[in-house]
Scaffold this motif. Structure first.
Motif, PDB file in Angstrom:
ATOM      1  N   HIS A  73      -5.922  11.250  13.464  1.00 20.62           N
ATOM      2  CA  HIS A  73      -5.178  11.624  14.663  1.00 20.62           C
ATOM      3  C   HIS A  73      -3.662  11.433  14.544  1.00 20.62           C
ATOM      4  CE1 HIS A  73      -8.814  12.244  17.040  1.00 20.62           C
ATOM      5  NE2 HIS A  73      -9.293  11.144  16.503  1.00 20.62           N
ATOM      6  N   HIS A  74      -3.227  10.542  13.636  1.00 24.91           N
ATOM      7  CA  HIS A  74      -1.790  10.229  13.575  1.00 24.91           C
ATOM      8  C   HIS A  74      -1.262  10.159  12.143  1.00 24.91           C
ATOM      9  CE1 HIS A  74      -2.016   9.365  17.853  1.00 24.91           C
ATOM     10  NE2 HIS A  74      -3.061   8.598  17.606  1.00 24.91           N
ATOM     11  N   GLY A  75      -2.004  10.741  11.221  1.00 27.62           N
ATOM     12  CA  GLY A  75      -1.610  10.680   9.815  1.00 27.62           C
ATOM     13  C   GLY A  75      -0.273  11.324   9.502  1.00 27.62           C
ATOM     14  N   SER A  76       0.150  12.274  10.342  1.00 28.53           N
ATOM     15  CA  SER A  76       1.437  12.939  10.095  1.00 28.53           C
ATOM     16  C   SER A  76       2.614  12.094  10.566  1.00 28.53           C
ATOM     17  CB  SER A  76       1.475  14.292  10.803  1.00 28.53           C
ATOM     18  OG  SER A  76       1.321  14.130  12.205  1.00 28.53           O
ATOM     19  N   ASP A  77       2.356  11.046  11.338  1.00 29.92           N
ATOM     20  CA  ASP A  77       3.412  10.198  11.880  1.00 29.92           C
ATOM     21  C   ASP A  77       3.443   8.799  11.285  1.00 29.92           C
ATOM     22  OD1 ASP A  77       4.272  12.156  13.823  1.00 29.92           O
ATOM     23  OD2 ASP A  77       2.446  11.669  14.942  1.00 29.92           O
ATOM     24  N   LEU A  78       2.337   8.384  10.660  1.00 29.99           N
ATOM     25  CA  LEU A  78       2.216   6.999  10.217  1.00 29.99           C
ATOM     26  C   LEU A  78       1.859   6.897   8.738  1.00 29.99           C
ATOM     27  CD1 LEU A  78       0.058   5.603  13.172  1.00 29.99           C
ATOM     28  CD2 LEU A  78       2.526   5.279  12.846  1.00 29.99           C
ATOM     29  N   HIS A  79       2.457   5.896   8.081  1.00 27.13           N
ATOM     30  CA  HIS A  79       1.981   5.448   6.779  1.00 27.13           C
ATOM     31  C   HIS A  79       0.949   4.367   7.029  1.00 27.13           C
ATOM     32  CE1 HIS A  79       3.947   7.332   3.456  1.00 27.13           C
ATOM     33  NE2 HIS A  79       5.159   7.064   3.876  1.00 27.13           N
ATOM     34  N   LEU A  80      -0.217   4.485   6.422  1.00 26.77           N
ATOM     35  CA  LEU A  80      -1.281   3.499   6.577  1.00 26.77           C
ATOM     36  C   LEU A  80      -1.541   2.864   5.212  1.00 26.77           C
ATOM     37  CD1 LEU A  80      -3.677   5.757   8.687  1.00 26.77           C
ATOM     38  CD2 LEU A  80      -2.125   3.994   9.577  1.00 26.77           C
ATOM     39  N   TYR A  81      -1.119   1.604   5.046  1.00 27.96           N
ATOM     40  CA  TYR A  81      -1.292   0.902   3.776  1.00 27.96           C
ATOM     41  C   TYR A  81      -2.436  -0.094   3.914  1.00 27.96           C
ATOM     42  CZ  TYR A  81       3.455   2.586   2.867  1.00 27.96           C
ATOM     43  OH  TYR A  81       4.578   3.362   2.705  1.00 27.96           O
ATOM     44  N   ARG A  82      -3.525   0.170   3.242  1.00 29.49           N
ATOM     45  CA  ARG A  82      -4.646  -0.767   3.291  1.00 29.49           C
ATOM     46  C   ARG A  82      -4.514  -1.720   2.105  1.00 29.49           C
ATOM     47  NH1 ARG A  82     -11.023   0.625   4.529  1.00 29.49           N
ATOM     48  NH2 ARG A  82     -11.578  -1.521   5.110  1.00 29.49           N
ATOM     49  N   SER A  83      -3.685  -2.760   2.288  1.00 33.62           N
ATOM     50  CA  SER A  83      -3.377  -3.678   1.200  1.00 33.62           C
ATOM     51  C   SER A  83      -4.591  -4.506   0.786  1.00 33.62           C
ATOM     52  CB  SER A  83      -2.224  -4.602   1.602  1.00 33.62           C
ATOM     53  OG  SER A  83      -2.447  -5.184   2.867  1.00 33.62           O
ATOM     54  N   LYS A  84      -5.509  -4.745   1.731  1.00 29.30           N
ATOM     55  CA  LYS A  84      -6.800  -5.383   1.467  1.00 29.30           C
ATOM     56  C   LYS A  84      -7.834  -4.671   2.331  1.00 29.30           C
ATOM     57  CE  LYS A  84      -4.709  -9.949   0.764  1.00 29.30           C
ATOM     58  NZ  LYS A  84      -4.678 -11.359   1.236  1.00 29.30           N
ATOM     59  N   ASP A  85      -9.117  -4.930   2.084  1.00 31.45           N
ATOM     60  CA  ASP A  85     -10.118  -4.230   2.895  1.00 31.45           C
ATOM     61  C   ASP A  85     -10.160  -4.746   4.329  1.00 31.45           C
ATOM     62  OD1 ASP A  85     -11.345  -6.672   2.447  1.00 31.45           O
ATOM     63  OD2 ASP A  85     -13.234  -5.827   1.709  1.00 31.45           O
ATOM     64  N   THR A  86      -9.475  -5.866   4.587  1.00 30.93           N
ATOM     65  CA  THR A  86      -9.438  -6.420   5.944  1.00 30.93           C
ATOM     66  C   THR A  86      -8.076  -6.220   6.619  1.00 30.93           C
ATOM     67  OG1 THR A  86      -8.897  -8.574   4.953  1.00 30.93           O
ATOM     68  CG2 THR A  86     -11.214  -8.162   5.506  1.00 30.93           C
ATOM     69  N   TYR A  87      -7.182  -5.493   5.983  1.00 30.19           N
ATOM     70  CA  TYR A  87      -5.820  -5.297   6.500  1.00 30.19           C
ATOM     71  C   TYR A  87      -5.458  -3.820   6.538  1.00 30.19           C
ATOM     72  CZ  TYR A  87      -4.157 -10.177   5.767  1.00 30.19           C
ATOM     73  OH  TYR A  87      -3.941 -11.523   5.831  1.00 30.19           O
ATOM     74  N   ILE A  88      -4.662  -3.429   7.520  1.00 32.18           N
ATOM     75  CA  ILE A  88      -3.885  -2.177   7.451  1.00 32.18           C
ATOM     76  C   ILE A  88      -2.465  -2.516   7.882  1.00 32.18           C
ATOM     77  CG2 ILE A  88      -3.647   0.244   8.093  1.00 32.18           C
ATOM     78  CD1 ILE A  88      -6.482   0.164   9.209  1.00 32.18           C
ATOM     79  N   GLU A  89      -1.497  -2.151   7.054  1.00 29.19           N
ATOM     80  CA  GLU A  89      -0.093  -2.287   7.421  1.00 29.19           C
ATOM     81  C   GLU A  89       0.409  -0.893   7.783  1.00 29.19           C
ATOM     82  OE1 GLU A  89       2.107  -5.494   5.106  1.00 29.19           O
ATOM     83  OE2 GLU A  89       0.530  -4.913   3.721  1.00 29.19           O
ATOM     84  N   ILE A  90       0.918  -0.751   9.002  1.00 26.19           N
ATOM     85  CA  ILE A  90       1.257   0.555   9.557  1.00 26.19           C
ATOM     86  C   ILE A  90       2.759   0.670   9.709  1.00 26.19           C
ATOM     87  CG2 ILE A  90       0.839   2.136  11.472  1.00 26.19           C
ATOM     88  CD1 ILE A  90      -1.681   0.436  12.125  1.00 26.19           C
ATOM     89  N   ALA A  91       3.327   1.749   9.188  1.00 20.54           N
ATOM     90  CA  ALA A  91       4.774   1.967   9.206  1.00 20.54           C
ATOM     91  C   ALA A  91       5.059   3.431   9.527  1.00 20.54           C
ATOM     92  CB  ALA A  91       5.373   1.598   7.845  1.00 20.54           C
ATOM     93  N   PRO A  92       6.311   3.762   9.877  1.00 23.51           N
ATOM     94  CA  PRO A  92       6.665   5.165  10.109  1.00 23.51           C
ATOM     95  C   PRO A  92       6.451   6.009   8.854  1.00 23.51           C
ATOM     96  CG  PRO A  92       8.385   3.710  10.932  1.00 23.51           C
ATOM     97  CD  PRO A  92       7.451   2.852  10.126  1.00 23.51           C
ATOM     98  N   ARG A  93       5.990   7.226   9.049  1.00 22.01           N
ATOM     99  CA  ARG A  93       5.645   8.083   7.920  1.00 22.01           C
ATOM    100  C   ARG A  93       6.838   8.412   7.022  1.00 22.01           C
ATOM    101  NH1 ARG A  93       1.057   9.511   5.152  1.00 22.01           N
ATOM    102  NH2 ARG A  93       1.569  11.298   3.860  1.00 22.01           N
TER     103      ARG A  93
END
Length: 281
Positions: A172-192
């Motif tokens: 739904h928001h992949g064009s606006d957000l960077h989604l970094y799954r640094s671990k399987d229990t984490y997502i770090e979300i930043a501007p695309r």
């Protein structure tokens, strides 16, 4: 091959198994000419990097924080700031409402937590930084009044719930957000539109007379790919993701085996007494 600056990721790259800087690395950095800047580029907030720079003997260095969302010069002045808009932050929070996912919010020098639990305690221990404790609604009201957004949203929790959230946000928001799954229990979300490489380029253009091709860079995770591709020499540690290794010029030792120090010794140790090196050329 001579480089005019060193740029490194922190977690999984620069830090050892104790999540600290090794004596070998500190001795090496402290032996280098001060004309060679040591630039940390991380998803961390600024304060979670400052103590590392102090330990390296480089307390007044520029930095690239929040994966490139916030770029600071050596005096801590803002050179660039890109945030996730407040309404999109609220949308991310809404997605987590019916889950047990923990949400941490970051803007500038501030890390906001609404509750003390396993995840917040873990981050305090890992980063050596204390958050501002504030109710979620109060954070949203504050940011609305001051027209602020998030430099980073970090979500943590059960790996299955995190996988579900990653899929929904990407869809739904992949064009606006960077989604970094640094671990399987984490997502770090930043501007695309930002990355560590874009942040470093902003910094170099503003403060130095050379470009990214004269920088040696180190990394281990997906958010380091752009940096290693654009740097003059991109180095992946042995524990890096396969995709990171694929774009690197070199693969050094594991971060637990002082891979960054190993490579820097090869490029700089023998040169440190030369006139050209001492001049930072």
């Amino acid at each position: 091959m001579t480089f005019k600056a060193i740029c490194s990721d922190v977690d999984g790259t620069l830090l050892n198994s104790d999540r600290d800087l090794s004596p070998r690395l500190k001795n090496l950095i402290q032996s280098l000419s001060p004309q060679i800047p040591v630039i940390l580029a991380s998803s961390r907030m600024p304060d979670a990097m400052r103590h590392l720079l102090t330990d390296l003997g480089r307390p007044f260095e520029p930095m690239v924080a929040y994966n490139g969302g916030l770029v600071l010069d050596e005096k801590g002045q803002i050179l660039d700031s890109v945030t996730i808009p407040l309404e999109l932050v609220k949308t991310i929070i809404d997605w987590t409402a019916k889950t047990e996912i923990h949400v941490s919010l970051f803007h500038g020098e501030n890390w906001y937590e609404s509750k003390e639990d396993y995840w917040s305690k873990r981050e305090i221990q890992n980063t050596k930084v204390n958050p501002t404790w504030m109710k979620r609604e109060e954070i949203m009201e504050l940011w609305s009044r001051e027209n602020l957004g998030a430099h980073k949203v970090m979500v943590m929790g059960d790996s299955n719930e995190i996988s579900w959230l990653f899929g929904e946000l990407h869809l739904h928001h992949g064009s606006d957000l960077h989604l970094y799954r640094s671990k399987d229990t984490y997502i770090e979300i930043a501007p695309r539109k930002i990355s560590k490489a874009t942040g470093l380029e902003v910094l170099l253009k503003a403060k130095f007379d050379f470009g990214i091709q004269e920088v040696i860079a180190f990394g281990d995770n997906y958010n380091d790919i752009d940096l290693l591709q654009k740097a003059g020499w991109g180095v992946a540690v042995a524990n890096a993701r396969p995709e990171v290794k694929a774009v690197a010029n070199e693969i050094t030792l594991h971060h637990k085996e002082d891979g960054v120090a190993e490579t820097l010794e090869r490029f700089f140790w023998q040169k440190k007494q030369s006139p050209e090196f001492l001049q930072g050329s």
